[in-house]
Design a protein around this motif. Structure first.
Motif, short mmCIF file in Angstrom:
data_model
loop_
_atom_site.label_atom_id
_atom_site.label_comp_id
_atom_site.label_asym_id
_atom_site.label_seq_id
_atom_site.Cartn_x
_atom_site.Cartn_y
_atom_site.Cartn_z
N THR A 353 0.85 -1.21 0.00
CA THR A 353 0.00 0.00 0.00
C THR A 353 0.88 1.25 0.00
OG1 THR A 353 -1.65 -1.17 1.32
CG2 THR A 353 -1.83 1.22 1.27
N VAL A 354 0.49 2.24 -0.80
CA VAL A 354 1.20 3.53 -0.78
C VAL A 354 0.53 4.43 0.25
CG1 VAL A 354 1.72 5.63 -2.11
CG2 VAL A 354 1.96 3.38 -3.18
N LEU A 355 1.33 4.95 1.17
CA LEU A 355 0.81 5.89 2.16
C LEU A 355 1.29 7.29 1.80
CD1 LEU A 355 1.34 3.08 3.91
CD2 LEU A 355 0.45 4.52 5.68
N ALA A 356 0.36 8.23 1.80
CA ALA A 356 0.73 9.63 1.54
C ALA A 356 0.48 10.42 2.81
CB ALA A 356 -0.11 10.18 0.40
N PHE A 357 1.43 11.28 3.17
CA PHE A 357 1.29 12.14 4.35
C PHE A 357 1.18 13.58 3.84
CE2 PHE A 357 3.33 8.26 5.53
CZ PHE A 357 2.78 7.94 6.75
N PRO A 358 -0.06 14.08 3.74
CA PRO A 358 -0.25 15.43 3.18
C PRO A 358 0.00 16.50 4.24
CG PRO A 358 -2.39 14.43 3.62
CD PRO A 358 -1.35 13.46 4.12
N ILE A 359 1.27 16.84 4.43
CA ILE A 359 1.65 17.80 5.48
C ILE A 359 0.87 19.11 5.30
CG2 ILE A 359 3.60 19.15 6.37
CD1 ILE A 359 5.42 16.77 5.56
N TYR A 360 0.71 19.51 4.05
CA TYR A 360 -0.04 20.74 3.75
C TYR A 360 -1.44 20.66 4.35
CZ TYR A 360 -2.17 24.41 0.86
OH TYR A 360 -2.83 25.54 0.42
N ALA A 361 -2.10 19.51 4.22
CA ALA A 361 -3.48 19.37 4.71
C ALA A 361 -3.52 19.25 6.23
CB ALA A 361 -4.13 18.16 4.06
N LEU A 362 -2.55 18.53 6.81
CA LEU A 362 -2.48 18.44 8.28
C LEU A 362 -2.37 19.84 8.89
CD1 LEU A 362 -0.03 15.52 8.96
CD2 LEU A 362 -2.03 15.96 10.35
N HIS A 363 -1.57 20.68 8.23
CA HIS A 363 -1.32 22.03 8.75
C HIS A 363 -2.53 22.95 8.59
CE1 HIS A 363 3.39 21.82 8.56
NE2 HIS A 363 2.85 20.90 9.33
N ARG A 364 -3.52 22.52 7.80
CA ARG A 364 -4.73 23.35 7.63
C ARG A 364 -5.97 22.54 7.97
NH1 ARG A 364 -4.04 27.68 3.05
NH2 ARG A 364 -1.78 27.92 2.96
N HIS A 365 -5.79 21.47 8.75
CA HIS A 365 -6.89 20.55 9.04
C HIS A 365 -7.89 21.20 9.99
CE1 HIS A 365 -8.95 16.82 9.97
NE2 HIS A 365 -8.26 16.22 9.02
N VAL A 366 -9.19 21.08 9.68
CA VAL A 366 -10.19 21.78 10.50
C VAL A 366 -10.27 21.24 11.93
CG1 VAL A 366 -11.63 22.48 8.54
CG2 VAL A 366 -12.09 20.30 9.68
N LYS A 367 -9.87 19.97 12.12
CA LYS A 367 -9.96 19.43 13.48
C LYS A 367 -8.74 19.81 14.33
CE LYS A 367 -12.72 15.38 12.40
NZ LYS A 367 -12.58 13.97 12.04
N LEU A 368 -7.71 20.32 13.70
CA LEU A 368 -6.47 20.59 14.44
C LEU A 368 -6.23 22.07 14.69
CD1 LEU A 368 -4.16 18.11 12.52
CD2 LEU A 368 -5.21 17.78 14.76
N TRP A 369 -6.79 22.92 13.84
CA TRP A 369 -6.46 24.34 13.91
C TRP A 369 -7.73 25.18 13.90
CZ3 TRP A 369 -1.29 24.92 14.57
CH2 TRP A 369 -0.47 23.87 14.14
N ASP A 370 -7.81 26.18 14.80
CA ASP A 370 -8.90 27.16 14.72
C ASP A 370 -8.55 28.10 13.58
OD1 ASP A 370 -10.10 26.15 16.97
OD2 ASP A 370 -8.96 27.46 18.33
N ASP A 371 -9.53 28.41 12.78
CA ASP A 371 -9.34 29.39 11.72
C ASP A 371 -8.05 29.10 10.93
OD1 ASP A 371 -10.02 31.57 10.31
OD2 ASP A 371 -9.51 33.06 11.85
N PRO A 372 -7.96 27.90 10.35
CA PRO A 372 -6.67 27.44 9.82
C PRO A 372 -6.04 28.31 8.74
CG PRO A 372 -8.43 25.81 9.37
CD PRO A 372 -9.02 26.90 10.20
N GLU A 373 -6.84 29.09 8.01
CA GLU A 373 -6.26 29.87 6.90
C GLU A 373 -5.61 31.17 7.37
OE1 GLU A 373 -6.42 28.49 3.78
OE2 GLU A 373 -7.43 26.81 4.78
N THR A 374 -5.82 31.53 8.65
CA THR A 374 -5.29 32.81 9.14
C THR A 374 -3.83 32.71 9.58
OG1 THR A 374 -7.48 33.41 9.87
CG2 THR A 374 -5.69 34.65 10.86
#
Ligand code: HEM
Length: 460
Positions: A353-374
Motif C-alpha cells: 500500500t502507498v501511504l501519503a502524508f499530506p503535510i499541507y493538509a495536516l497544517h490546515r486541518h479543521v480538526k487541528l487548527w482554529d481558523d486554519p487559513e489565518t
C-alpha cells in the motif's frame, strides 16, 4: 473494495474518495496539491484510487505517529520517491532505504550536531548581509524577486558551510539544473503512480535528464578534485570520503558520495529559500506582525548588527517562521510504501500500500487548527505548542527519516530574517501572496515580487 485496506474495519474515520481516475491524473500534472482529495482537510484517513492503484492519505497526528514512528520499520521510501528523485540524487540519504540509509545517516549526523551548527552562523549572517546590501544598492523602492534572490542566499550558505566554499563547484550549472529537473516532476510522479515503464516519454524529459547528468558531472568533478587533493577537511565531503561501512568496512564510491552531495546541495537550499520567500511575503502583507518581529529584533540586538549570539533569543521571529511553514510547508506531501502488513488506527494496511502524508493538509486541518487559513504566529507561543499534538505540525517530517537539516534550516532562516527585517521594509507588488503550486516542493505559482525600502523611509 480498495486494494490493500479493509474498509469495513472499525477505527479512525475513513473516507473513500471516488474521483474519476482521468480527472485525478490531469490534476496531478497541473498541480498535485489541487489533486488532493478535499477530505484530507476534514478526515483522518482518506482512501483514494487512481487507475486501480490505491493510496491512503494519513491526515491525523496520532496516525502519523503510529505509522512513521511506531511502524517505521514497516515503511520504505517507495517507488514514487525513487522514480522522481533517483535520476538526480541516486541512492543518497533522501532516497536510500534499509542498511544503506542507516550507514549514510550515521556518517553524516556529526555534521549536524548542535554545537557544530552554531559555527555556521557567521556564514549565514554574512550571506544575508550580502543579499541586504544588494537590495539596498538598487535604490529605495526597487522591485526584487524574492524567490530568485533567496535561492542565491541559501545556495551560497550551503556551499560555504557544508562544502567549504564556492570555489569547488560550478554553482550556476547546478542552479540551472535544479530548475530544469523540477519542471516535469509532476509527470514523473504520475507515471510512477501508474507504474509506467521508465522509457515512457513525457514533456520536458530530455531536458530534465540532461540537467541530472550536468549536475552530477559538476559534483563529480569536485569529488575527484578532493580525492586528488587528499587534505582531510571536516566538511561533508571530508566525512563522506572518510566513511567506512560498519558491516563490510568498504569506503564510499565516488558515485555514492556524489549522490549525497547533490542531495544536500539541493535539499539543503531550495526548501529553506522557499520557506523564507513565503515568510517575507506574509510579513509584507501583515504589517502589525512584521512590526512585532522587528521590535524583538531591535530589543535583542540593541539596534546594532545581528550577531550569532542573538539568534537563539529571537523567539518571536522563530514563531513567525513556523507559522509561515504551517501555511506553506516547503515539502507538503511525503510518501511511503508498506513493506509488510501492519495495523493503522484499526485499519489493516497490506504490504505494497502507498501511504501519503499530506503535510499541507495536516497544517490546515479543521480538526487541528482554529481558523486554519489565518496567519497567526501566536499559535507557536510555547504554551500553545505544548498543548498541541506534536505531529499536528511536521514541516520536517517525522520519525527516523525526519529532516537531518531541520535545526540548520531554522537557525539559518531566523538569522536571514533578522538581518533583512532589521534593514529593509518590503511592500507587495501586485498580488501579495501568489497561489502555491507543488513541484516536489511548494513554490509560488509566480515569482513573489516586492518593493524594497531602507528602514526609516516613509511608507509610499
Ligand atoms: C525549511 C527547510 C526544510 C524543510 C521544510 C525540509 C523538509 C524535509 C522533510 C519533510 C524531510 C522528510 C522527507 C520524508 O520523510 O520523506 C526532509 C528530509 C531531508 N532533508 Fe530537509 N528540509 C529542509 C531543510 C533541509 C536542509 C537545510 C538540509 C541539509 C542541509 C536538508 C536535508 C535533508 C535530507 C538529507 C533529508 C533526508 C533525511 C533522511 O531520510 O534521513 N533539509 N526534509
Amino acid at each position: 473494495m480498495t486494494q490493500g485496506l479493509n474498509l469495513d474495519e472499525p477505527g479512525f474515520d475513513l473516507h473513500r474518495n471516488r474521483r474519476k481516475s482521468w480527472a485525478s491524473a490531469f490534476a496531478i500534472i497541473r498541480d498535485p496539491l489541487a489533486s488532493l482529495p478535499p477530505q484530507v482537510f476534514t478526515h483522518s484517513l482518506v482512501a483514494s484510487r487512481i487507475f486501480g492503484r490505491s493510496r491512503l492519505f494519513v491526515c491525523d497526528p496520532v496516525l502519523v505517529h503510529e505509522a512513521l514512528v511506531r511502524n517505521a520499520d514497516a515503511l520504505g521510501k517507495g517507488e514514487e520517491n525513487k522514480r522522481v528523485l533517483a535520476p538526480a540524487l541516486g541512492n543518497g540519504l533522501l532516497t536510500a532505504d534499509g542498511a544503506s540509509w542507516k550507514w549514510q545517516r550515521q556518517t553524516l549526523a556529526p555534521a549536524f550536531q548542535f554545537d557544530r551548527l552554531r559555527e555556521f552562523l557567521p556564514a549565514m549572517i554574512a550571506a544575508a548581509e550580502e543579499t541586504r546590501d544588494g537590495w539596498l544598492a538598487q535604490g529605495s523602492g526597487a522591485v526584487v524577486g524574492l524567490g530568485h534572490d533567496l535561492m542565491t542566499t541559501t545556495f551560497k550558505i550551503i556551499l560555504e558551510t557544508m562544502l567549504s566554499g564556492p570555489g569547488q563547484i560550478d554553482a550556476a550549472a547546478v542552479r540551472r539544473g535544479v530548475s530544469d529537473y523540477l519542471k516535469p516532476a509532476n509527470w514523473m510522479g504520475l507515471l510512477s503512480i501508474l507504474k509506467a515503464p521508465r522509457w515512457v516519454p513525457y514533456p520536458g524529459r530530455r531536458r530534465a535528464m540532461k540537467a541530472a547528468v550536468a549536475m552530477r558531472a559538476a559534483v563529480q568533478t569536485m569529488v575527484a578534485a578532493r580525492r586528488r587533493d587528499g587534505a582531510a577537511q571536516q566538511d561533508l565531503v571530508g566525512l563522506l570520503l572518510a566513511a567506512s561501512d560498519p558491516e563490510t568496512g568498504r569506503a564510499m564510491s565516488d558515485e555514492e558520495i556524489t549522490d549525497n552531495l547533490l542531495t544536500f546541495i539541493i535539499a539543503g537550499h531550495e526548501t529553506t529559500a522557499l520557506a523564507l520567500g513565503w515568510t517575507l511575503a506574509l510579513l509584507a502583507a501583515h504589517p502589525a506582525i512584521e512590526a512585532k518581529a522587528l521590535a524583538e529584533i531591535e530589543a535583542v540586538t540593541g539596534g546594532g548588527a545581528v550577531k550569532p549570539d542573538h539568534i537563539d533569543q529571537l523567539g518571536y521571529v522563530r514563531q513567525v517562521f513556523n507559522e509561515s511553514m504551517r501555511l506553506y510547508p516547503p515539502a507538503p506531501l511525503i510518501f511511503r510504501a508498506a513493506l509488510r502488513d501492519f495495523d493503522l488506527g484499526g485499519h489493516p494496511v497490506k504490504a505494497g500500500t502507498v501511504l501519503a502524508f499530506p503535510i499541507y493538509a495536516l497544517h490546515r486541518h479543521v480538526k487541528l487548527w482554529d481558523d486554519p487559513e489565518t496567519f497567526d504566529p501566536d499559535r507557536f507561543a510555547p504554551a500553545e505548542v505544548k498543548a498541541r499534538h506534536r505531529y499536528a505540525f511536521m514541516p520536517f517530517g517525522a520519525g527516523h527519516r525526519i529532516c537531518i537539516g531541520s535545526a540548520f534550516a531554522t537557525m539559518e532562516a531566523v538569522a536571514i530574517l533578522a538581518v533583512l527585517l532589521q534593514s529593509v521594509r518590503l511592500e507587495p507588488v501586485g498580488e501579495a501572496l501568489p497561489a502555491p503550486k507543488l513541484r516536489i516542493t511548494l513554490r509560488p505559482a509566480k515569482e513573489i515580487e516586492t518593493r524594497v525600502f531602507p528602514r526609516g523611509d516613509a511608507r509610499q
